[in-house]
Write a protein that holds these residues in place. Structure first.
Motif, PDB file in Angstrom:
ATOM      1  N   GLY A 168      99.335 -20.985  -6.528  1.00 11.61           N
ATOM      2  CA  GLY A 168      99.948 -20.625  -7.850  1.00 11.61           C
ATOM      3  C   GLY A 168      99.464 -19.137  -8.349  1.00 11.61           C
ATOM      4  N   LYS A 169      99.109 -18.247  -7.356  1.00  7.75           N
ATOM      5  CA  LYS A 169      98.704 -17.170  -7.890  1.00  7.75           C
ATOM      6  C   LYS A 169      99.832 -16.115  -7.523  1.00  7.75           C
ATOM      7  CE  LYS A 169      93.876 -17.339  -6.660  1.00  7.75           C
ATOM      8  NZ  LYS A 169      93.287 -17.331  -8.059  1.00  7.75           N
ATOM      9  N   GLY A 170      99.884 -15.071  -8.332  1.00  8.59           N
ATOM     10  CA  GLY A 170     100.662 -13.868  -8.110  1.00  8.59           C
ATOM     11  C   GLY A 170     100.502 -13.036  -6.799  1.00  8.59           C
ATOM     12  N   ASP A 226     105.670 -10.906  -5.493  1.00  6.04           N
ATOM     13  CA  ASP A 226     106.070 -10.811  -7.082  1.00  6.04           C
ATOM     14  C   ASP A 226     106.373  -9.013  -7.150  1.00  6.04           C
ATOM     15  OD1 ASP A 226     106.003 -13.215  -8.454  1.00  6.04           O
ATOM     16  OD2 ASP A 226     103.686 -13.006  -7.442  1.00  6.04           O
ATOM     17  N   VAL A 227     105.574  -8.233  -6.339  1.00  4.70           N
ATOM     18  CA  VAL A 227     105.582  -6.914  -6.569  1.00  4.70           C
ATOM     19  C   VAL A 227     105.492  -6.307  -5.156  1.00  4.70           C
ATOM     20  CG1 VAL A 227     104.439  -4.983  -7.313  1.00  4.70           C
ATOM     21  CG2 VAL A 227     104.240  -6.864  -8.752  1.00  4.70           C
ATOM     22  N   LYS A 264     118.188 -13.327  -5.630  1.00  7.06           N
ATOM     23  CA  LYS A 264     117.407 -14.453  -5.219  1.00  7.06           C
ATOM     24  C   LYS A 264     116.384 -14.612  -6.196  1.00  7.06           C
ATOM     25  CE  LYS A 264     115.107 -16.730  -1.342  1.00  7.06           C
ATOM     26  NZ  LYS A 264     115.277 -16.871   0.133  1.00  7.06           N
ATOM     27  N   LYS A 265     115.658 -13.612  -6.537  1.00  7.92           N
ATOM     28  CA  LYS A 265     114.814 -13.392  -7.822  1.00  7.92           C
ATOM     29  C   LYS A 265     115.134 -14.113  -8.921  1.00  7.92           C
ATOM     30  CE  LYS A 265     110.937 -11.772  -5.664  1.00  7.92           C
ATOM     31  NZ  LYS A 265     109.701 -12.675  -5.588  1.00  7.92           N
ATOM     32  N   GLU A 266     116.176 -14.005  -9.299  1.00  5.04           N
ATOM     33  CA  GLU A 266     116.907 -14.440 -10.521  1.00  5.04           C
ATOM     34  C   GLU A 266     116.962 -15.859 -10.445  1.00  5.04           C
ATOM     35  OE1 GLU A 266     120.577 -12.199 -11.420  1.00  5.04           O
ATOM     36  OE2 GLU A 266     119.527 -10.601 -12.069  1.00  5.04           O
ATOM     37  N   ILE A 267     117.426 -16.347  -9.282  1.00  2.00           N
ATOM     38  CA  ILE A 267     117.558 -17.849  -9.021  1.00  2.00           C
ATOM     39  C   ILE A 267     116.235 -18.643  -8.890  1.00  2.00           C
ATOM     40  CG2 ILE A 267     118.370 -19.425  -7.029  1.00  2.00           C
ATOM     41  CD1 ILE A 267     120.446 -17.569  -6.037  1.00  2.00           C
ATOM     42  N   LEU A 268     115.336 -17.903  -8.746  1.00  2.00           N
ATOM     43  CA  LEU A 268     113.979 -18.288  -8.556  1.00  2.00           C
ATOM     44  C   LEU A 268     113.163 -18.418  -9.919  1.00  2.00           C
ATOM     45  CD1 LEU A 268     112.572 -17.041  -5.183  1.00  2.00           C
ATOM     46  CD2 LEU A 268     112.974 -19.308  -5.748  1.00  2.00           C
ATOM     47  N   ASN A 290     108.798  -9.333 -14.330  1.00  2.00           N
ATOM     48  CA  ASN A 290     107.652  -9.954 -13.635  1.00  2.00           C
ATOM     49  C   ASN A 290     107.615  -9.835 -11.964  1.00  2.00           C
ATOM     50  OD1 ASN A 290     109.614 -11.970 -13.428  1.00  2.00           O
ATOM     51  ND2 ASN A 290     108.570 -13.382 -14.494  1.00  2.00           N
ATOM     52  N   SER A 291     108.778  -9.276 -11.731  1.00  2.00           N
ATOM     53  CA  SER A 291     108.907  -9.125 -10.213  1.00  2.00           C
ATOM     54  C   SER A 291     109.765  -7.706 -10.003  1.00  2.00           C
ATOM     55  CB  SER A 291     109.885 -10.400  -9.846  1.00  2.00           C
ATOM     56  OG  SER A 291     109.746 -10.416  -8.358  1.00  2.00           O
ATOM     57  N   VAL A 292     109.140  -6.973  -9.268  1.00  2.00           N
ATOM     58  CA  VAL A 292     109.389  -5.516  -9.029  1.00  2.00           C
ATOM     59  C   VAL A 292     109.454  -5.189  -7.567  1.00  2.00           C
ATOM     60  CG1 VAL A 292     109.089  -3.080  -9.629  1.00  2.00           C
ATOM     61  CG2 VAL A 292     108.501  -4.929 -11.198  1.00  2.00           C
ATOM     62  N   LEU A 293     110.603  -4.660  -7.161  1.00  2.00           N
ATOM     63  CA  LEU A 293     110.899  -4.061  -5.810  1.00  2.00           C
ATOM     64  C   LEU A 293     110.940  -2.544  -6.019  1.00  2.00           C
ATOM     65  CD1 LEU A 293     111.105  -4.085  -2.878  1.00  2.00           C
ATOM     66  CD2 LEU A 293     113.678  -4.678  -3.182  1.00  2.00           C
TER      67      LEU A 293
END
Length: 507
Positions: A168-170, A226-227, A264-268, A290-293
């Motif tokens: 459960g960690k980032g 996440d990043v 995909k990130k939005e779906i998640l 909270n998620s960056v590419l």
């Protein structure tokens, strides 16, 4: 200028902070010719070691810093390079992580080669299993280029990134190379050839394998990171399309993987953001996303000495990644690679290699300013060595990137303090004698340093690499051990993975 001086003072910790303070308290003068200088220095260091308590708390957060190709010789030369830039002799100084209380040595060989590449070593220090040269995220049962066995999946290995996600960690990756390059790829991909970064790199015939960029976006581990910050944007765009800066993509399958990543990130359930330049990146709202590419270059990111104002530094990327991941209530695992140390060494461009190492040390220091070290384990290491040597009996203060001041070669020609055993810097004079370096411009960042054996590209070295650790369970990283021990020790400290952990030991 004040910020630069502060950074330098942090780098020269033993001189600017601890050294000066103990001299002030003792009434002694900072003087290397005085025997008391050395006695006071050694006694102070001894007292800090004796007083150092063991931290056996659970590591909520883990940051693993990897200086690609950062040999011990590179560290020693970088101290002098950095120190001399600010008026010190240099040898007496320390890089930020060299002040860490615990140090070890890791053995880097692959299962099939005595000198490692970044793929087999990445599999070792990230997944805990030694592998064959050129393979990523696979055991040594898979030979390089064996696409069929890769696809079978039975020899795939996962490690810290996967274990952290299951806890459960980032998770995050920061690199100055392509994010699909061997070192970062070992965190999330399984590839029988490190060169299969995009589908255009795959074999044209035979079994189809998923390329590394595809695995970052669609893979079980990769898709949950996440990043992700670094270079390599071309591997995510089709050849028929130009990216936002006008560079043509490299993919042959027509997929726009950046768009797919966002969807995909939005779906998640994440709030994703794609960035490609420094200004947008630095203004990023870390509370909103909270998620960056971040893909800041079509290829590797530029060397620090050649970077423009729109290229984020390794320190800036590291800080932003920590700010985003720190919102994770269960903590995080972050992998940070200073990848261009390695590429500079391959070109025998020693000035660039040392400068990239200095930038890497700044990134470690930047991270330490943001984390609570009582609950954050920080491990700094390298994947392999290089063939650069540091020699010559020069007097203190001699330019580390220049000629030695001892003209004692048997052919009466000068030589540089830093040299390579092999590489593109090999030169012969017209008379088939050793090339005379006296008129060469060593201040040029693209100067190729002399090498003994002529090769188009310098090779790695096979000696052990240093490991520096600070934080919970950092004392586990002392001694000499196989490189694949590292993720097992990290997992123990963070209570992740299926092996022995500190949490189990305390039950």
């Amino acid at each position: 200028m004040a910020r630069l001086l502060t950074v330098v003072c942090l780098f020269v910790l033993s001189c600017c902070v601890s050294g000066r303070s103990i001299y002030k308290n003792s009434g002694q003068k900072f003087d290397e010719k005085n025997k008391d200088h050395w006695n006071i220095q050694a006694q102070w260091f001894l007292s800090t070691k004796v007083a150092m308590p063991l931290n056996t708390k659970r590591a909520k957060n883990v940051i693993m810093f990897l200086g690609d190709g950062m040999s011990i010789t590179t560290l020693a030369a970088t101290r002098v390079y950095l120190g001399q830039r600010y008026g010190h002799l240099g040898e007496e100084l320390k890089l930020s992580f060299e002040a860490f209380p615990y140090t070890g040595l890791a053995k880097t060989y692959c299962v099939d080669h005595n000198v490692a590449d970044s793929a087999c070593s990445g599999t070792a220090y990230l997944a805990g299993v030694k592998a064959n040269s050129g393979t990523v995220g696979l055991s040594a049962a898979v030979k390089r280029g064996d696409c069929k066995t890769q696809q079978e999946g039975i020899h795939s290995v996962t490690g810290l990134m996967d274990w952290a996600q299951k806890a459960g960690k980032g998770t995050g990756i920061v690199t100055t190379t392509r994010v699909t390059h061997a070192s970062p790829a070992a965190a999330y991909a399984h590839s029988a050839d490190r060169k299969w970064e995009a589908d255009s790199d795959l074999p044209k015939k035979g079994t189809h394998c998923d390329d590394i960029a595809m695995q970052l976006v669609r893979g079980r581990v990769g898709s949950h990171i996440d990043v992700v910050l670094g270079g390599g944007r071309r591997n995510f765009f089709p050849k028929t399309q130009r990216d936002m800066e006008g560079y043509r993509g490299y993919r042959s399958d027509g997929y726009d993987l950046i768009r797919e990543w966002l969807m995909k990130k939005e779906i998640l359930g994440s709030s994703p953001k794609f960035v490609y330049n420094r200004q947008t990146f630095m203004n990023l709202d870390t509370e909103r996303y909270n998620s960056v590419l971040g893909l800041f270059s079509p290829d590797h990111m530029p060397y620090h000495l050649e970077a423009g104002l729109d290229d984020p530094t390794l320190s800036e990327m590291t800080q932003k990644a920590i700010q985003i991941l720190s919102k994770k209530k269960n903590g995080y695992f972050l992998f940070v690679e200073g990848g261009r140390i390695d590429t500079a060494h391959h070109e025998t461009k020693a000035r660039k290699a040392l400068d990239e190492t200095a930038e890497f040390a700044k990134a470690v220091e930047a991270a330490l300013r943001l984390v609570n070290i009582e609950e954050t384990l920080v491990v700094v290491t390298s994947d392999h060595s290089h063939t650069m040597t540091y020699s010559g009996y020069s007097k203190r203060g001699t330019d580390i990137l220049g000629l030695t001041n001892k003209m004692n070669a048997s052919d009466h020609l000068p030589y540089t303090t830093l040299n390579y055993a092999n590489g593109p810097g090999h030169k012969y004079d017209v008379n088939n004698t050793r090339y005379n370096l006296i008129m060469d411009d060593f201040s040029n960042s693209n100067y190729t340093y002399p090498s003994l054996v002529p090769m188009g590209r310098e090779t790695h070295g096979g000696e052990d690499v240093a490991v520096f650790a600070r934080g919970p369970w950092a004392h586990l990283f002392t001694g000499n051990y196989e490189q694949n021990y590292l993720p097992h020790a990290i997992a123990y400290a963070a209570c992740i993975g299926s092996g022995l952990t500190a949490c189990q030991a305390k039950l």
